[in-house]
Design a protein around this motif. Structure first.
Motif, mmCIF file in Angstrom:
data_model
loop_
_atom_site.group_PDB
_atom_site.id
_atom_site.type_symbol
_atom_site.label_atom_id
_atom_site.label_comp_id
_atom_site.label_asym_id
_atom_site.label_seq_id
_atom_site.Cartn_x
_atom_site.Cartn_y
_atom_site.Cartn_z
ATOM 1 N N THR A 174 0.825 -0.925 -0.078
ATOM 2 C CA THR A 174 -0.179 -0.073 0.187
ATOM 3 C C THR A 174 0.831 1.192 0.050
ATOM 4 O OG1 THR A 174 -0.103 -0.013 2.314
ATOM 5 C CG2 THR A 174 -1.919 -1.076 1.116
ATOM 6 N N ILE A 175 0.313 2.129 -0.809
ATOM 7 C CA ILE A 175 0.911 3.584 -0.795
ATOM 8 C C ILE A 175 -0.119 4.547 -0.597
ATOM 9 C CG2 ILE A 175 0.832 3.796 -3.311
ATOM 10 C CD1 ILE A 175 3.468 5.406 -2.873
ATOM 11 N N VAL A 176 0.019 5.660 0.289
ATOM 12 C CA VAL A 176 -0.788 6.623 0.778
ATOM 13 C C VAL A 176 -0.287 8.202 0.225
ATOM 14 C CG1 VAL A 176 -2.014 5.165 2.402
ATOM 15 C CG2 VAL A 176 -0.109 6.794 3.021
ATOM 16 N N GLY A 177 -1.386 8.960 0.135
ATOM 17 C CA GLY A 177 -1.098 10.410 -0.315
ATOM 18 C C GLY A 177 -2.236 10.969 -0.165
ATOM 19 N N GLY A 178 -1.795 12.484 -0.243
ATOM 20 C CA GLY A 178 -2.998 13.692 -0.179
ATOM 21 C C GLY A 178 -2.537 14.552 0.646
ATOM 22 N N ALA A 179 -3.279 15.635 0.872
ATOM 23 C CA ALA A 179 -2.851 16.982 1.422
ATOM 24 C C ALA A 179 -2.497 16.623 2.987
ATOM 25 C CB ALA A 179 -3.570 18.028 1.138
ATOM 26 N N PRO A 180 -3.372 16.092 3.522
ATOM 27 C CA PRO A 180 -3.496 15.978 5.160
ATOM 28 C C PRO A 180 -2.223 14.875 5.510
ATOM 29 C CG PRO A 180 -5.382 15.183 4.351
ATOM 30 C CD PRO A 180 -4.900 15.484 3.073
ATOM 31 N N VAL A 181 -2.064 13.889 4.338
ATOM 32 C CA VAL A 181 -1.296 12.832 4.942
ATOM 33 C C VAL A 181 0.160 13.087 5.052
ATOM 34 C CG1 VAL A 181 -0.857 10.457 4.380
ATOM 35 C CG2 VAL A 181 -3.080 11.463 3.565
#
Length: 212
Positions: A174-181
């Protein structure tokens, strides 16, 4: 300048019609489809990705380059399948449940496709189980999750936990991302990687694939 360098150059310039024309010429010259892909389309897209990361080009330029890449890739796909050329990896991508934002996620998808990965985009507002079901159904190596809202970040934790519950840890990363992450949050929930933009996502995904 050889034809593959010209394909790369025209792709960087976002000239989709020229890329398609030159790709046809390269095919007619009996160049190997994988060579056209690697030294033409992907080489050009890699340069665009590097320039985007360095803030030398911007989102509209990336979108034009992506359109040009797809123009060539559409011609090559049947030949790559015929020759049994596998993608660099298969990735499930989506914005988590409760969030309808997808511009950043779409850009990550473009950059990953430009790096030779097969991307299955589930869109936005994706429930946790849908990520994992799609990954297992398609034999994907990795799940990429995005969010722009702090209120939906816990959905990422649910996906990682569900992977563990189904005994898929290590098989699906899994890879996660986005402004608050943040990288810290990724570690906290047990995600395998964190990315802050499209170019960085490509680097992290390549590393995860190499480790696998």
């Amino acid at each position: 300048m050889d034809i593959l360098s010209r394909i790369a150059q025209e792709l960087e310039a976002g000239e989709d019609e020229r890329v398609a024309e030159l790709t046809r010429e390269a095919i007619a010259q009996n160049l190997a489809p994988k060579e056209i892909l690697d030294r033409g389309l992907l080489a050009g897209m890699n340069v665009v990705g590097e320039k985007f990361r360095a803030h030398e080009v911007f989102l509209p330029d990336v979108l034009l380059a992506a359109k040009a890449m797809y123009a060539g890739l559409d011609l090559l796909k049947p030949l790559l399948i015929r020759d049994g050329v596998p993608p660099a990896g298969k990735i499930i991508l989506g914005t988590v449940q409760g969030d309808l934002h997808d511009i950043g996620k779409n850009l990550v998808g473009i950059m990953l496709k430009g790096a030779g990965f097969e991307v299955i985009d589930l869109g936005h507002d994706v429930p946790p189980a849908r990520f994992i079901d799609a990954a297992t159904e398609n034999g994907a190596d990795l799940i990429g999750m995005s969010t722009l809202l702090t209120t939906t970040m816990p959905v990422m934790r649910q996906v990682v936990a569900m992977i563990e519950e189904r005994g898929l840890r290590g098989k699906i990363r899994t890879i996660v991302g986005g402004a608050p992450v943040t990288a810290e949050y990724a570690r906290e929930i047990g995600a395998d990687a964190y990315s802050f933009d499209g170019s960085h996502a490509v680097e992290r995904v390549k590393r995860l694939m190499a480790e696998a």
